[in-house]
Write an enzyme that holds these catalytic residues in place. Sequence first.
Site, mmCIF file in Angstrom:
data_model
loop_
_atom_site.group_PDB
_atom_site.id
_atom_site.type_symbol
_atom_site.label_atom_id
_atom_site.label_comp_id
_atom_site.label_asym_id
_atom_site.label_seq_id
_atom_site.Cartn_x
_atom_site.Cartn_y
_atom_site.Cartn_z
ATOM 1 N N GLY A 15 0.781 -1.241 0.000
ATOM 2 C CA GLY A 15 0.000 0.000 0.000
ATOM 3 C C GLY A 15 0.809 1.285 0.000
ATOM 4 O O GLY A 15 0.297 2.339 0.379
ATOM 5 N N ASN A 17 1.896 2.938 -2.692
ATOM 6 C CA ASN A 17 1.320 3.834 -3.707
ATOM 7 C C ASN A 17 0.014 4.444 -3.202
ATOM 8 O O ASN A 17 -0.240 5.633 -3.418
ATOM 9 C CB ASN A 17 1.109 3.091 -5.034
ATOM 10 C CG ASN A 17 2.381 3.052 -5.872
ATOM 11 O OD1 ASN A 17 2.819 4.076 -6.391
ATOM 12 N ND2 ASN A 17 2.997 1.883 -5.971
ATOM 13 N N MET A 93 -2.864 -7.233 -7.486
ATOM 14 C CA MET A 93 -2.153 -8.326 -8.152
ATOM 15 C C MET A 93 -3.086 -9.348 -8.794
ATOM 16 O O MET A 93 -2.833 -10.544 -8.735
ATOM 17 C CB MET A 93 -1.204 -8.999 -7.158
ATOM 18 C CG MET A 93 -0.098 -8.073 -6.706
ATOM 19 S SD MET A 93 0.787 -7.363 -8.115
ATOM 20 C CE MET A 93 2.190 -6.641 -7.309
ATOM 21 N N LEU A 96 -7.811 -8.273 -14.247
ATOM 22 C CA LEU A 96 -9.249 -8.027 -14.311
ATOM 23 C C LEU A 96 -9.764 -8.462 -15.675
ATOM 24 O O LEU A 96 -9.113 -8.220 -16.700
ATOM 25 C CB LEU A 96 -9.521 -6.543 -14.062
ATOM 26 C CG LEU A 96 -9.173 -6.105 -12.624
ATOM 27 C CD1 LEU A 96 -9.065 -4.592 -12.523
ATOM 28 C CD2 LEU A 96 -10.190 -6.657 -11.629
ATOM 29 N N ASN A 110 -3.409 1.856 -13.988
ATOM 30 C CA ASN A 110 -2.538 0.907 -13.287
ATOM 31 C C ASN A 110 -1.125 1.457 -13.268
ATOM 32 O O ASN A 110 -0.748 2.228 -14.151
ATOM 33 C CB ASN A 110 -2.550 -0.437 -14.024
ATOM 34 C CG ASN A 110 -1.710 -1.492 -13.321
ATOM 35 O OD1 ASN A 110 -1.726 -1.591 -12.083
ATOM 36 N ND2 ASN A 110 -0.949 -2.270 -14.078
ATOM 37 N N HIS A 112 2.883 0.029 -13.146
ATOM 38 C CA HIS A 112 3.653 -1.199 -13.323
ATOM 39 C C HIS A 112 5.140 -0.864 -13.191
ATOM 40 O O HIS A 112 5.593 0.138 -13.748
ATOM 41 C CB HIS A 112 3.353 -1.802 -14.702
ATOM 42 C CG HIS A 112 4.071 -3.093 -14.920
ATOM 43 N ND1 HIS A 112 3.649 -4.269 -14.327
ATOM 44 C CD2 HIS A 112 5.197 -3.384 -15.613
ATOM 45 C CE1 HIS A 112 4.489 -5.239 -14.667
ATOM 46 N NE2 HIS A 112 5.430 -4.722 -15.439
HETATM 47 C C1 GAR Z 1 4.482 -1.553 -6.956
HETATM 48 O O1 GAR Z 1 5.859 -1.658 -7.262
HETATM 49 C C2 GAR Z 1 3.655 -1.664 -8.222
HETATM 50 O O2 GAR Z 1 4.252 -1.050 -9.329
HETATM 51 C C3 GAR Z 1 3.592 -3.144 -8.400
HETATM 52 O O3 GAR Z 1 3.421 -3.657 -7.114
HETATM 53 C C4 GAR Z 1 4.010 -2.779 -6.178
HETATM 54 C C5 GAR Z 1 2.969 -2.406 -5.136
HETATM 55 O O4 GAR Z 1 3.554 -1.681 -4.095
HETATM 56 N N1 GAR Z 1 2.539 -3.529 -9.270
HETATM 57 C C6 GAR Z 1 2.631 -4.533 -10.135
HETATM 58 O O5 GAR Z 1 3.602 -5.234 -10.232
HETATM 59 C C7 GAR Z 1 1.394 -4.738 -10.987
HETATM 60 N N2 GAR Z 1 1.663 -5.673 -12.037
HETATM 61 P P1 GAR Z 1 2.651 -0.933 -3.040
HETATM 62 O O6 GAR Z 1 1.620 -1.953 -2.519
HETATM 63 O O7 GAR Z 1 3.592 -0.515 -1.971
HETATM 64 O O8 GAR Z 1 1.976 0.217 -3.721
#
Ligand code: GAR
Length: 207
Positions: A15, A17, A93, A96, A110, A112
């Site tokens: 969490g 982001n 993760m 959808l 999203n 990535h």
């Molecule tokens: C982030 O690095 C995001 O870019 C990645 O998961 C992490 C979540 O971190 N997302 C993916 O890989 C989606 N395919 P967070 O929970 O601390 O925001």
Amino acid sequence: MAEPTILGILASGRGSNLQSIIESIRSEKLPARVGVVVSDKPDANALKRAAELSLPAICVDRKQYPSQQEFEQEIIKQLQLHQIDLVVLAGFMRILSPFFVHAFANRIMNIHPSLLPAFPGKNAQEQAIRYGAKISGCTVHFVDEGMDSGPIILQQAVPVLPEDTPESLAARILEQEHQIYPQAIKFYVENKLRIEGRKVIIDQGND
Ligand code: GAR
């Protein structure tokens, strides 16, 4: 004054982001409001963060639903209940289905942790290191029916250093994620994004 754009944030894990988006809102850099935080994991730290920040937060656990469609229907129901304008995937993760994507067409973003279209899917940072890439980064994009394939809104590059581990690279990328995700959402809420085919045109005109 116009009503602020209402965000529905979907998160499966840590969490960070989510936190950076909320900080941008609270420091008045991002004119939006979080309507609801939804996690597919009951133990997601994102749910704890949301609760600490007194935001409405719910868990929609995939295991409780017989099918993907019923699971997604419940998320859609919650997002509609909270009158969400924009769905923000922040470390969500799960892929959808088109059913969900159509329910919020061009209204799902999203982030990535790679420079798409390089290294889509899981473990993007490890993929970049294994491939021998010298530069990686992060991408904010609209979600379409494919995996990490929708029109790109913003990207930020970072170097991949010879001594990098997936963790050290992830940390360098994450710092940039926390900058570009709130920025991309800001462009959206300010109505500055226009999708033309695969391209997202950003109206950089007068602020
Ligand atoms: C982030 O690095 C995001 O870019 C990645 O998961 C992490 C979540 O971190 N997302 C993916 O890989 C989606 N395919 P967070 O929970 O601390 O925001």
